[in-house]
Write an enzyme that holds these catalytic residues in place. Structure first.
Site, PDB file in Angstrom:
ATOM      1  N   THR A  87     -11.458  21.901  -6.662  1.00 49.28           N
ATOM      2  CA  THR A  87     -10.650  20.692  -6.811  1.00 49.28           C
ATOM      3  C   THR A  87      -9.640  20.972  -7.912  1.00 49.28           C
ATOM      4  OG1 THR A  87     -12.515  19.304  -6.199  1.00 49.28           O
ATOM      5  CG2 THR A  87     -10.677  18.225  -7.317  1.00 49.28           C
ATOM      6  N   LYS A 162      -8.321  14.480  -1.290  1.00 49.42           N
ATOM      7  CA  LYS A 162      -9.473  14.432  -2.202  1.00 49.42           C
ATOM      8  C   LYS A 162      -9.221  13.474  -3.375  1.00 49.42           C
ATOM      9  CE  LYS A 162     -12.983  16.112  -4.768  1.00 49.42           C
ATOM     10  NZ  LYS A 162     -14.391  16.133  -4.439  1.00 49.42           N
ATOM     11  N   LYS A 237     -12.438  13.956 -14.234  1.00 44.94           N
ATOM     12  CA  LYS A 237     -11.538  15.058 -13.850  1.00 44.94           C
ATOM     13  C   LYS A 237     -10.689  14.650 -12.640  1.00 44.94           C
ATOM     14  CE  LYS A 237     -11.360  19.545 -11.606  1.00 44.94           C
ATOM     15  NZ  LYS A 237     -12.001  20.700 -11.022  1.00 44.94           N
TER      16      LYS A 237
END
Ligand code: NAD
Length: 290
Positions: A87, A162, A237
């Site tokens: 990611t 995402k 994050k």
């Protein structure tokens, strides 16, 4: 297939192990993490990448991905697939893809959801950016490591999917937790609250599948003292990545920003690090408006 696997941490280790168990020839590299059974050890990222049909990376962030890409892209043969499952920020994903394409490679950005449990069980969901040709070549590997893969469009779109998904998740988890804390103060029983909301218009994955109240709804980290699950710092994050992307394209995301600020405070000042992201509920329980 001959696969290079770079980054054998909490996620990469079990993913590489599943590929080896499915009969692929997997050569890995990680400077720290242990090598799973069936994965041959390379001495560098470059060595893991050279001569492979597909190279998979599963790394902490965009900066490290860019450094690893600079090392391995020149070592990879034309027409092979560079599959990044980390990611990272959309800009890094697109920059690395452009560099790989220029070298004649087929890049894919394919971040995952499903966490460590999904990586071990081979039930991850992959959100994939890149060409249809590259997606088709990687599909047999997605089918070993996961149970669903969605081709979201050109390079960077996997990361875009995402961070948009996880921005919704962060916002709905906070909304669910603050509503439970309000319901407590109004004298509403938590089970009654769940029974109503989970079958009404306030329902969401956070309420229905991952209820933050212990003893209510299906089993979740709340039932295990908020041991992750999905740690609050990982949610932070992803929320930071969403706000970085929103700034880059001038998108107004007030709820995403508020969620980022709250998780930042929770993780950095309120002992939320190492706790599941649903531990927002005990946080709200102890607070008033002031
Ligand atoms: P991790 O820190 O356990 O693993 C990352 C690994 O990369 C480490 O073992 C580290 O030694 C290795 N590494 C760092 N620099 C390297 C280099 N130059 N060459 C080779 N290896 C290097 O992290 P993780 O939990 O496995 O997460 C990996 C990625 O997956 C992250 O981008 C994370 O955001 C994402 N992700 C994690 C989860 C989760 O639940 N853990 C869920 C979804 C997505």
């Amino acid at each position: 297939m001959k696969i290079g696997f770079i980054g054998l941490g909490n996620m990469g280790g079990p993913m590489a192990s599943n590929l080896a168990a499915a009969g692929h020839e997997v050569t890995g590299f990680d400077p720290i993490a242990p090598y799973p059974e069936g994965v041959a050890q390379a001495r560098s990222g470059m060595e893991a990448a050279r001569g492979r049909d597909v190279v998979i990376t599963m790394l902490p962030d965009g900066e490290i991905l860019r450094a690893v890409a600079a090392e391995i892209v020149p070592a990879m043969a034309t027409g092979t697939v560079f599959l990044d499952c980390s990611t990272v920020d959309v800009d890094s994903a697109r920059a690395v893809a452009a560099q790989a394409e220029k070298a004649g490679l087929l890049p894919l950005d394919a971040p995952v959801s499903g966490g460590i449990g999904g990586a071990a069980a081979g039930t991850l969901t992959f959100m994939v950016g890149g060409t249809g040709e590259a997606f088709d070549m990687a599909l047999p590997l997605f089918e070993v490591m996961g149970q669903k893969s969605v081709h979201c469009g050109p390079s960077g779109n996997g990361q875009a999917a995402k961070i948009c998904n996880n921005m919704i998740l962060g916002v709905t988890m906070i909304a669910t937790c603050e509503a439970f804390a309000l319901a407590d103060k109004l004298g509403l029983d938590r089970q009654a609250m769940f029974d109503v909301v989970s079958t009404s218009s306030g329902s969401s994955w956070s309420m229905n599948a991952y209820c933050p109240a212990p003893g209510i709804g299906p089993e979740s980290p709340a039932d295990h003292g908020y041991k992750p699950g999905f740690a609050a710092e990982l949610m932070l994050k992803d929320l930071r990545l969403s706000q970085q992307a929103a700034t880059a394209v001038d998108a107004d995301t007030p709820m995403g920003k508020a969620a980022r600020d709250l998780y930042e405070c929770f993780v950095e000042q309120e002992g939320g690090k190492g706790r599941d992201f649903s531990a927002m509920l005990p946080r709200f329980e102890t607070r008033g408006r002031g």
